[in-house]
Design a protein around this motif. Structure first.
Motif, PDB file in Angstrom:
ATOM      1  N   VAL A   1      -1.395   2.315  -2.359  1.00 47.25           N
ATOM      2  CA  VAL A   1      -1.061   2.711  -3.751  1.00 47.25           C
ATOM      3  C   VAL A   1      -1.197   4.254  -3.931  1.00 47.25           C
ATOM      4  CG1 VAL A   1      -1.645   2.485  -6.109  1.00 47.25           C
ATOM      5  CG2 VAL A   1      -1.725   0.503  -4.598  1.00 47.25           C
ATOM      6  N   SER A   2      -2.101   4.966  -3.504  1.00 44.20           N
ATOM      7  CA  SER A   2      -2.472   6.483  -3.753  1.00 44.20           C
ATOM      8  C   SER A   2      -1.247   7.148  -2.810  1.00 44.20           C
ATOM      9  CB  SER A   2      -3.775   6.753  -3.084  1.00 44.20           C
ATOM     10  OG  SER A   2      -3.882   6.968  -1.616  1.00 44.20           O
ATOM     11  N   ASN A   3      -0.822   6.345  -1.443  1.00 44.00           N
ATOM     12  CA  ASN A   3       0.265   7.127  -0.816  1.00 44.00           C
ATOM     13  C   ASN A   3       1.541   7.137  -1.754  1.00 44.00           C
ATOM     14  OD1 ASN A   3      -1.637   7.583   1.275  1.00 44.00           O
ATOM     15  ND2 ASN A   3      -0.715   5.879   2.452  1.00 44.00           N
ATOM     16  N   PHE A   4       1.993   6.061  -2.379  1.00 45.60           N
ATOM     17  CA  PHE A   4       2.992   6.116  -2.981  1.00 45.60           C
ATOM     18  C   PHE A   4       3.129   7.070  -4.278  1.00 45.60           C
ATOM     19  CE2 PHE A   4       3.996   1.779  -1.564  1.00 45.60           C
ATOM     20  CZ  PHE A   4       5.126   1.983  -0.826  1.00 45.60           C
ATOM     21  N   ILE A   5       1.667   7.256  -4.948  1.00 47.38           N
ATOM     22  CA  ILE A   5       1.658   8.317  -5.804  1.00 47.38           C
ATOM     23  C   ILE A   5       1.869   9.519  -5.518  1.00 47.38           C
ATOM     24  CG2 ILE A   5       0.104   8.953  -7.769  1.00 47.38           C
ATOM     25  CD1 ILE A   5      -1.088   6.158  -7.949  1.00 47.38           C
ATOM     26  N   ILE A   6       0.937  10.114  -4.466  1.00 50.66           N
ATOM     27  CA  ILE A   6       0.901  11.432  -3.956  1.00 50.66           C
ATOM     28  C   ILE A   6       2.117  11.579  -3.283  1.00 50.66           C
ATOM     29  CG2 ILE A   6      -0.405  12.965  -2.552  1.00 50.66           C
ATOM     30  CD1 ILE A   6      -2.813  11.455  -3.410  1.00 50.66           C
ATOM     31  N   GLY A   7       2.822  10.552  -2.333  1.00 45.09           N
ATOM     32  CA  GLY A   7       4.053  11.142  -1.792  1.00 45.09           C
ATOM     33  C   GLY A   7       5.263  10.928  -2.489  1.00 45.09           C
TER      34      GLY A   7
ATOM     35  N   PHE B   1      -3.667   4.925 -11.229  1.00 40.59           N
ATOM     36  CA  PHE B   1      -3.836   4.215  -9.787  1.00 40.59           C
ATOM     37  C   PHE B   1      -4.772   3.108  -9.826  1.00 40.59           C
ATOM     38  CE2 PHE B   1      -7.372   4.656  -6.759  1.00 40.59           C
ATOM     39  CZ  PHE B   1      -6.759   4.403  -5.561  1.00 40.59           C
ATOM     40  N   GLU B   2      -5.989   3.019 -10.859  1.00 41.39           N
ATOM     41  CA  GLU B   2      -6.741   2.292 -10.884  1.00 41.39           C
ATOM     42  C   GLU B   2      -6.062   0.799 -11.290  1.00 41.39           C
ATOM     43  OE1 GLU B   2     -10.153   3.306 -13.102  1.00 41.39           O
ATOM     44  OE2 GLU B   2     -10.447   5.198 -11.745  1.00 41.39           O
ATOM     45  N   ALA B   3      -5.225   0.894 -12.199  1.00 36.71           N
ATOM     46  CA  ALA B   3      -4.728  -0.298 -12.603  1.00 36.71           C
ATOM     47  C   ALA B   3      -3.512  -0.764 -11.493  1.00 36.71           C
ATOM     48  CB  ALA B   3      -3.672   0.095 -14.245  1.00 36.71           C
ATOM     49  N   ALA B   4      -2.997   0.043 -10.817  1.00 41.44           N
ATOM     50  CA  ALA B   4      -2.026  -0.215  -9.791  1.00 41.44           C
ATOM     51  C   ALA B   4      -2.665  -1.029  -8.664  1.00 41.44           C
ATOM     52  CB  ALA B   4      -1.326   0.755  -9.458  1.00 41.44           C
ATOM     53  N   SER B   5      -4.116  -0.660  -8.374  1.00 38.34           N
ATOM     54  CA  SER B   5      -4.470  -1.234  -7.404  1.00 38.34           C
ATOM     55  C   SER B   5      -5.459  -2.463  -7.583  1.00 38.34           C
ATOM     56  CB  SER B   5      -5.648  -0.032  -7.036  1.00 38.34           C
ATOM     57  OG  SER B   5      -5.190   1.094  -6.578  1.00 38.34           O
ATOM     58  N   GLU B   6      -5.266  -2.947  -8.673  1.00 36.31           N
ATOM     59  CA  GLU B   6      -6.052  -4.138  -9.187  1.00 36.31           C
ATOM     60  C   GLU B   6      -5.328  -5.471  -8.405  1.00 36.31           C
ATOM     61  OE1 GLU B   6      -8.589  -5.481 -11.297  1.00 36.31           O
ATOM     62  OE2 GLU B   6      -7.628  -3.752 -12.498  1.00 36.31           O
ATOM     63  N   GLY B   7      -6.395  -5.793  -7.493  1.00 35.22           N
ATOM     64  CA  GLY B   7      -5.939  -6.786  -6.460  1.00 35.22           C
ATOM     65  C   GLY B   7      -5.077  -6.561  -5.411  1.00 35.22           C
ATOM     66  N   VAL B   8      -4.968  -5.182  -5.033  1.00 36.54           N
ATOM     67  CA  VAL B   8      -4.480  -4.753  -3.688  1.00 36.54           C
ATOM     68  C   VAL B   8      -5.350  -4.650  -2.823  1.00 36.54           C
ATOM     69  CG1 VAL B   8      -3.417  -2.621  -2.940  1.00 36.54           C
ATOM     70  CG2 VAL B   8      -2.414  -3.462  -5.112  1.00 36.54           C
ATOM     71  N   LYS B   9      -5.297  -5.189  -1.575  1.00 36.29           N
ATOM     72  CA  LYS B   9      -6.110  -5.207  -0.397  1.00 36.29           C
ATOM     73  C   LYS B   9      -6.199  -3.821   0.034  1.00 36.29           C
ATOM     74  CE  LYS B   9      -4.254  -9.290   1.880  1.00 36.29           C
ATOM     75  NZ  LYS B   9      -2.973  -9.490   2.505  1.00 36.29           N
ATOM     76  N   ASN B  10      -5.365  -2.684  -0.004  1.00 34.34           N
ATOM     77  CA  ASN B  10      -5.576  -1.507   0.506  1.00 34.34           C
ATOM     78  C   ASN B  10      -5.114  -0.319  -0.370  1.00 34.34           C
ATOM     79  OD1 ASN B  10      -6.085   0.760   2.047  1.00 34.34           O
ATOM     80  ND2 ASN B  10      -4.418   0.411   3.405  1.00 34.34           N
ATOM     81  N   PRO B  11      -5.831  -0.056  -1.349  1.00 29.77           N
ATOM     82  CA  PRO B  11      -5.564   0.950  -2.428  1.00 29.77           C
ATOM     83  C   PRO B  11      -5.070   2.284  -1.886  1.00 29.77           C
ATOM     84  CG  PRO B  11      -7.625  -0.079  -2.772  1.00 29.77           C
ATOM     85  CD  PRO B  11      -7.328  -0.505  -1.367  1.00 29.77           C
TER      86      PRO B  11
ATOM     87  N   LEU C   1       4.833  -4.176  -6.080  1.00 33.14           N
ATOM     88  CA  LEU C   1       5.590  -3.697  -4.927  1.00 33.14           C
ATOM     89  C   LEU C   1       4.556  -3.604  -3.944  1.00 33.14           C
ATOM     90  CD1 LEU C   1       8.179  -2.229  -3.826  1.00 33.14           C
ATOM     91  CD2 LEU C   1       7.054  -0.108  -4.504  1.00 33.14           C
ATOM     92  N   VAL C   2       3.208  -3.091  -3.989  1.00 32.27           N
ATOM     93  CA  VAL C   2       2.520  -2.849  -2.969  1.00 32.27           C
ATOM     94  C   VAL C   2       1.767  -4.351  -2.397  1.00 32.27           C
ATOM     95  CG1 VAL C   2       0.090  -2.192  -2.224  1.00 32.27           C
ATOM     96  CG2 VAL C   2       1.498  -0.634  -3.626  1.00 32.27           C
ATOM     97  N   LYS C   3       1.782  -5.286  -3.198  1.00 35.18           N
ATOM     98  CA  LYS C   3       1.427  -6.540  -2.924  1.00 35.18           C
ATOM     99  C   LYS C   3       2.424  -7.206  -2.109  1.00 35.18           C
ATOM    100  CE  LYS C   3      -1.810  -7.859  -6.330  1.00 35.18           C
ATOM    101  NZ  LYS C   3      -2.207  -8.343  -7.870  1.00 35.18           N
ATOM    102  N   LEU C   4       3.546  -6.932  -2.290  1.00 33.33           N
ATOM    103  CA  LEU C   4       5.017  -7.695  -1.493  1.00 33.33           C
ATOM    104  C   LEU C   4       4.952  -7.068  -0.084  1.00 33.33           C
ATOM    105  CD1 LEU C   4       7.799  -7.431  -4.257  1.00 33.33           C
ATOM    106  CD2 LEU C   4       6.764  -9.538  -2.921  1.00 33.33           C
ATOM    107  N   ILE C   5       4.567  -5.678   0.113  1.00 32.49           N
ATOM    108  CA  ILE C   5       4.259  -5.040   1.364  1.00 32.49           C
ATOM    109  C   ILE C   5       3.384  -5.734   2.080  1.00 32.49           C
ATOM    110  CG2 ILE C   5       3.988  -3.078   2.621  1.00 32.49           C
ATOM    111  CD1 ILE C   5       4.950  -1.594   0.039  1.00 32.49           C
ATOM    112  N   GLU C   6       1.907  -5.860   1.380  1.00 32.33           N
ATOM    113  CA  GLU C   6       0.927  -6.287   2.023  1.00 32.33           C
ATOM    114  C   GLU C   6       1.122  -7.884   2.380  1.00 32.33           C
ATOM    115  OE1 GLU C   6      -2.193  -5.651  -0.611  1.00 32.33           O
ATOM    116  OE2 GLU C   6      -2.570  -3.501   0.322  1.00 32.33           O
TER     117      GLU C   6
END
Lengths: 92, 471
Positions: B337-343, B324-334, B370-375
């Motif tokens: 990321v947690s929604n994708f992991i948990i969901g 989670f921490e690595a995937a949240s690197e540079g992401v505006k809204n972590p 992926l998250v950055k593309l959404i953002e």
């Protein structure tokens, strides 16, 4: 003071059987042993790091696996074995 | 009268060393009986045990992670008792100079469960009773354990469960044990007593031995609490004894008369020299302790904007937290990321062990992309979801499934065109909607999403469709 009951209890804990007629003698022998060991209480404790009398510390082993013994060898001293296990008669 | 439960735990945790505590046999689980043995761990006379340095280090780390004081000077003692699981007729343990003392575990309700001590000792062998005989396997004999002894500070089953879970999490996080209860690498003895609410005295306790499941611990404690209350209410007295929990019947039954500490005739093991730990060594080990789960939860909530629940779900497993921490690197809204992991990702991890291992094909960098593309507004949420499924199936990056043109999205005209088509091709749904069935619009939106291969903005499509039908 060592009592007959102490001796009976210690024998029980060690799974030893002591005959009734030997108990008095055992109690006396035990008392003598404890009295002898008590001598240590006369020693001065000044400057002694709790009970580390030989001042040795940290004889460590590194965490590296060495092959274990062959199972047949491990079991070779057992009175009884079965299916690769030590066999102990059911304890009552 | 109202009664309250008073409970304390003795928790045995097998340390994750490669070798046993006093010899170099492997600690690997699940081998053929008596194949991980040598003269030292089967207790032959004349052998010299030698302490595993790593076991001491792990125990100190366990102490540091649970707020214990680490003793600079410590020693090993012999605990004498005769039972076939112990070939020497004594267990090498620590009596009056344990390695760690006076720690605590803090629960979510703010209460601190004090730890009296953590000491190191050797595990016993395994006994199998069959055909009226006892079969003995010494593979486990000599595996290093820590025993974590709590004060009787636990007041409910919920607190007990949280306490055990917290211990488990902490020990896994710092890497000193895998704490697999079903494999016996974590086992609990639970002391239970009852007293009238408001009383500060301790009642007579019973000890339920060797519990290896959190569910059973809860049930056994409930049963024992009710049994003791009944006993007292009916004028009886609780007898101090050792109990076994029978999970099939959900009852407890007496095991053996508990021996007093006196009966164990503890004395210093003359074969093993003093353990001396310097402050520098303690500091060195402290530096190895990672951020602990409850610290992560706090940070995720306060700094990354996760809900308490999501934060706890992520932080529970070290591998997942790190992902989670690595995937949240540079992401505006972590949180996304947690929604994708948990969901989505959790759906693929059925067991606790799956989550613990967190063996998935997608890398944190790929999820981050992926998250950055959404953002950046380049991929709509629905497309992102289906794409993540494909990424998880194959381990390939988002760019494998979503082309530049997909990322450009649909222009307004194309979207309006598709919405019109949806309304024309689905008269039944339109009719349903007109009759007041709000849900019918979803199937029309679904049509648009399908036709656009997920490129359309579902919310915008819904708005347009309602306009068309309404107009």
């Amino acid at each position: 003071m060592v009592t007959r009951e102490d001796v009976i209890n210690i024998a029980r804990l060690s799974k030893l059987y002591i005959a009734e007629e030997d108990l008095d003698e055992m109690t006396k022998a035990m008392a003598d042993i404890v009295k002898f060991a008590d001598t240590i209480n006369n020693a001065s404790e000044d400057g002694v790091e709790f009970d580390n009398i030989n001042n040795l510390s940290n004889a460590f082993r590194e965490d590296e696996v060495v092959p274990s013994y062959d199972r047949d060898e491990i079991l070779s001293n057992a009175n009884d074995t079965d299916e690769g296990h030590f066999l102990v008669r059911k304890r009552v | 009268m109202q009664y309250e439960m008073v409970a304390g735990f003795e928790t045995h945790v097998e340390l994750a060393t490669n070798t046993k505590i006093f010899c170099s046999c492997t600690t690997q689980f699940g081998a053929d009986s008596n194949t991980h043995c040598c003269p030292i761990c089967i207790g032959l006379p004349g052998v010299l045990p030698k302490l595993n340095r790593q076991a001491v280090r792990y125990a100190i780390m366990a102490g540091l992670a649970t707020n214990c004081h680490i003793a600079n000077i410590s020693k090993m003692d012999r605990k004498n008792y005769c039972y076939p699981d112990l070939p020497k007729a004594y267990q090498i343990s620590q009596y009056d100079k344990p390695l760690c003392e006076n720690g605590y575990i803090q629960l979510s309700n703010g209460r601190k469960i004090r730890l009296n001590r953590i000491h190191i000792e050797e595990d016993a062998g395994k006994l199998i009773h069959k055909r009226g005989d006892t079969y003995v396997d010494y593979n486990r004999g000599g595996v290093p354990l820590i025993e974590i002894v709590s004060e009787p500070d636990i007041r409910s089953v919920e607190e007990a469960k949280e306490y055990v879970e917290k211990l488990q999490q902490i020990m896994r996080y710092i890497g000193v044990s895998d704490c697999r209860m079903q494999e016996g690498s974590m086992r609990c003895d639970v002391n239970v007593s009852v007293r009238p609410v408001g009383s500060t005295e301790l009642g007579t306790r019973t000890e339920i031995k060797n519990m290896n499941s959190i569910t059973f611990i809860g049930r056994a404690m409930e049963y024992e609490f009710a049994r003791q209350v009944d006993l007292i209410e009916s004028g009886g007295e609780v007898e101090q004894q050792t109990l076994r929990y029978n999970d099939a019947e959900n009852t407890t039954s007496p095991m053996r008369g508990k021996e007093d500490a006196n009966d164990y005739r503890y004395f210093r093991d003359p074969d093993l020299v003093t353990i001396s730990v310097t402050d520098e060594e303690i500091e060195e080990l402290k530096a190895k302790i990672p951020e602990l789960p409850f610290e992560k939860v706090e940070r995720y909530v306060n700094e990354l904007g996760l809900s308490e629940k999501d934060a706890a779900n992520i932080a529970k497993y070290r591998n997942i937290a790190e992902f989670f921490e690595a995937a949240s690197e540079g992401v505006k809204n972590p949180k996304s990321v947690s929604n994708f992991i948990i969901g989505q990702i959790f759906r693929r991890l059925e067991t606790e062990e799956d989550k613990e291992n967190f063996d998935i094909k997608t890398t944190p960098e790929q999820l981050c992309e992926l998250v950055k593309l959404i953002e950046a507004g380049k991929i709509k949420n629905n497309l992102a979801k289906s794409t993540l499924e494909k990424m998880l199936d194959t381990g390939k990056p988002v760019t494998e499934f979503v082309s530049e043109s997909d990322m450009a999205g649909l222009d307004e005209n194309a979207l309006a065109e598709l919405c019109k088509k949806a309304v024309e091709s689905n008269p039944k749904a339109v009719e349903d909607f007109k009759k007041g069935k709000q849900k019918a619009v979803k199937s029309l939106v679904g049509f648009v999403m399908k036709e656009s291969r997920g490129k359309a903005d579902a919310a915008a499509a819904e708005k347009i469709i309602i306009e068309i039908i309404g107009g």
